[in-house]
Design a protein around this motif. Structure first.
Motif, short mmCIF file in Angstrom:
data_model
loop_
_atom_site.label_atom_id
_atom_site.label_comp_id
_atom_site.label_asym_id
_atom_site.label_seq_id
_atom_site.Cartn_x
_atom_site.Cartn_y
_atom_site.Cartn_z
N GLY A 1 9.47 59.67 18.88
CA GLY A 1 9.59 58.23 19.09
C GLY A 1 8.34 57.51 18.63
O GLY A 1 7.23 58.05 18.72
N ILE A 2 8.52 56.31 18.14
CA ILE A 2 7.41 55.60 17.50
C ILE A 2 6.60 54.78 18.48
O ILE A 2 5.38 54.67 18.36
N ARG A 3 7.23 54.22 19.50
CA ARG A 3 6.52 53.38 20.46
C ARG A 3 6.54 54.04 21.84
O ARG A 3 7.47 54.76 22.19
N ALA A 4 5.50 53.74 22.64
CA ALA A 4 5.39 54.23 24.02
C ALA A 4 5.60 55.74 24.07
O ALA A 4 6.35 56.25 24.90
N ASN A 5 4.92 56.43 23.15
CA ASN A 5 5.10 57.88 23.05
C ASN A 5 3.76 58.49 22.61
O ASN A 5 3.65 59.08 21.55
N VAL A 6 2.76 58.34 23.47
CA VAL A 6 1.39 58.66 23.12
C VAL A 6 1.21 60.10 22.67
O VAL A 6 0.50 60.39 21.70
N ASP A 7 1.87 61.03 23.35
CA ASP A 7 1.71 62.45 23.01
C ASP A 7 2.83 62.98 22.12
O ASP A 7 2.85 64.18 21.78
N GLY A 8 3.76 62.12 21.72
CA GLY A 8 4.85 62.54 20.85
C GLY A 8 5.84 63.47 21.51
O GLY A 8 6.59 64.17 20.82
N SER A 9 5.90 63.46 22.83
CA SER A 9 6.76 64.40 23.55
C SER A 9 8.23 63.97 23.58
O SER A 9 9.10 64.76 23.93
N ARG A 10 8.50 62.72 23.20
CA ARG A 10 9.88 62.24 23.19
C ARG A 10 10.36 62.08 21.75
O ARG A 10 9.65 61.50 20.91
N PRO A 11 11.56 62.56 21.45
CA PRO A 11 12.08 62.39 20.09
C PRO A 11 12.52 60.94 19.85
O PRO A 11 12.75 60.18 20.80
N LEU A 12 12.63 60.58 18.61
CA LEU A 12 13.18 59.28 18.24
C LEU A 12 14.59 59.18 18.80
O LEU A 12 15.37 60.13 18.74
N SER A 13 14.94 58.05 19.37
CA SER A 13 16.26 57.88 19.99
C SER A 13 17.29 57.47 18.95
O SER A 13 16.95 56.88 17.91
N TRP A 14 18.56 57.76 19.24
CA TRP A 14 19.64 57.39 18.33
C TRP A 14 19.71 55.88 18.18
O TRP A 14 19.92 55.37 17.07
N SER A 15 19.54 55.14 19.27
CA SER A 15 19.65 53.68 19.21
C SER A 15 18.56 53.08 18.32
O SER A 15 18.82 52.15 17.56
N THR A 16 17.34 53.64 18.39
CA THR A 16 16.26 53.16 17.53
C THR A 16 16.57 53.47 16.07
O THR A 16 16.37 52.62 15.19
N LEU A 17 17.05 54.67 15.81
CA LEU A 17 17.39 55.05 14.44
C LEU A 17 18.47 54.13 13.88
O LEU A 17 18.35 53.63 12.75
N GLN A 18 19.53 53.88 14.66
CA GLN A 18 20.61 53.04 14.18
C GLN A 18 20.15 51.60 13.97
O GLN A 18 20.53 50.94 12.99
N ALA A 19 19.29 51.10 14.86
CA ALA A 19 18.77 49.73 14.71
C ALA A 19 17.93 49.61 13.45
O ALA A 19 18.04 48.62 12.71
N ARG A 20 17.11 50.60 13.16
CA ARG A 20 16.29 50.57 11.95
C ARG A 20 17.15 50.70 10.70
O ARG A 20 16.86 50.09 9.67
N LEU A 21 18.20 51.51 10.79
CA LEU A 21 19.12 51.65 9.66
C LEU A 21 19.79 50.31 9.36
O LEU A 21 19.88 49.90 8.20
N GLU A 22 20.24 49.62 10.39
CA GLU A 22 20.91 48.33 10.19
C GLU A 22 19.96 47.29 9.61
O GLU A 22 20.34 46.53 8.70
N ARG A 23 18.73 47.25 10.13
CA ARG A 23 17.75 46.28 9.60
C ARG A 23 17.40 46.60 8.15
O ARG A 23 17.20 45.71 7.33
N TRP A 24 17.30 47.87 7.85
CA TRP A 24 16.98 48.30 6.49
C TRP A 24 18.07 47.89 5.50
O TRP A 24 17.77 47.39 4.41
N LEU A 25 19.32 48.07 5.87
CA LEU A 25 20.43 47.68 5.00
C LEU A 25 20.41 46.17 4.74
O LEU A 25 20.68 45.72 3.62
N LEU A 26 20.09 45.39 5.77
CA LEU A 26 20.00 43.94 5.60
C LEU A 26 18.82 43.58 4.70
O LEU A 26 18.93 42.71 3.83
N ASP A 27 17.70 44.25 4.91
CA ASP A 27 16.50 43.98 4.12
C ASP A 27 16.74 44.29 2.65
O ASP A 27 16.25 43.59 1.76
N CYS A 28 17.50 45.37 2.37
CA CYS A 28 17.79 45.77 0.99
C CYS A 28 19.00 45.02 0.44
O CYS A 28 19.34 45.19 -0.74
#
Length: 249
Positions: free
Chosen positions: A139-166
């Motif tokens: 996970g990119i935020r609030a994950n100081v030691d990297g012990s939590r994986p990136l969440s599906w909701s964050t991945l999907q939100a970034r994918l949607e923003r990326w498609l709009l940006d492109c």
């Protein structure tokens, strides 16, 4: 299954011993066609310029993994820090856990994906130092030691923003919405349209049964169109191509 459990656990004591249900009374198992991404859209997504517009290495690595391997999102997001192994010839493979089937799997990967994974690992070493995080895609935020994986909701939100940006659009000019799981369907569709054998596709997608893979055999749209267009042509003894009259004349 519920009716079987009713009899097994005697939840309905008054149910006659000869009570049964018939095949026609059971709802049909609906078989959905894979929801692949059109190649017109994939051409806008899967290129270096578009991928460079993703906000960070983690998002970029996640998208490249999904495009190239067809992993389910849950499996991709839980990849260990170093999921790569090589064979005796030095060819790279990705090791992962198929959480749906609770088993380990291994699939071949390209040099492009290998490079992206190495870039991601170097970025994580710079961000977290020692000890390394347990996941390749933390996970990119609030994950100081990297012990939590990136969440599906964050991945999907970034994918949607990326498609709009492109400004990714379909062949009719309409903006598209793509889910992370559609990359899995797209890989299967691409492989079947390139005449890859069903057993090989089953291994690549780590399906539990051939029936899952057989769904892709029903959607060889590009292959079917090529053969259909070839059927429309007739060749004379002089080698001239004659188009078949659609009206049948």
């Amino acid at each position: 299954m519920f009716l079987d459990d009713v009899r097994l656990h005697d939840w309905a004591p008054g149910l006659p011993a000869n009570a049964t249900y018939f095949k026609g009374e059971v709802p049909r198992d609906r078989q959905h066609l894979p929801r692949f991404i059109d190649e017109f859209v994939m051409g806008q997504i899967d290129n270096d310029m578009s991928l460079a517009r993703l906000p960070d290495h983690t998002s970029r690595t996640a998208i490249v993994i999904l495009i190239e391997t067809g992993l389910r999102s849950v499996d991709a997001l839980r990849l260990p820090f170093d999921p790569v192994t090589v064979d005796e010839a030095g060819a790279p493979y990705l090791m992962y856990t198929n959480h749906k089937l609770s088993r380990e799997a291994i699939i071949p990967i390209s040099q492009r994906l290998l490079h992206q994974i190495r870039v991601q690992q170097a970025d994580l070493d710079e961000r977290f130092g020692t000890p390394r995080p347990p996941f390749l895609l933390p996970g990119i935020r609030a994950n100081v030691d990297g012990s939590r994986p990136l969440s599906w909701s964050t991945l999907q939100a970034r994918l949607e923003r990326w498609l709009l940006d492109c400004d990714v659009r379909d062949a009719t000019g309409q903006p598209v919405r793509v889910t992370a799981h559609q990359f899995r369907h797209t890989l299967g569709t691409r492989m079947i349209n390139n005449d890859v054998s069903l057993p090989a596709i089953q291994r690549m997608l780590d399906h539990d049964s051939p029936q899952m893979t057989l769904r892709y055999a029903r959607i060889k749209d590009q292959t079917l169109r090529r053969e259909w267009e070839r059927y429309q042509d007739r060749i004379t003894i002089r080698g001239e191509v004659i188009r078949l009259d659609p009206a049948g004349r």
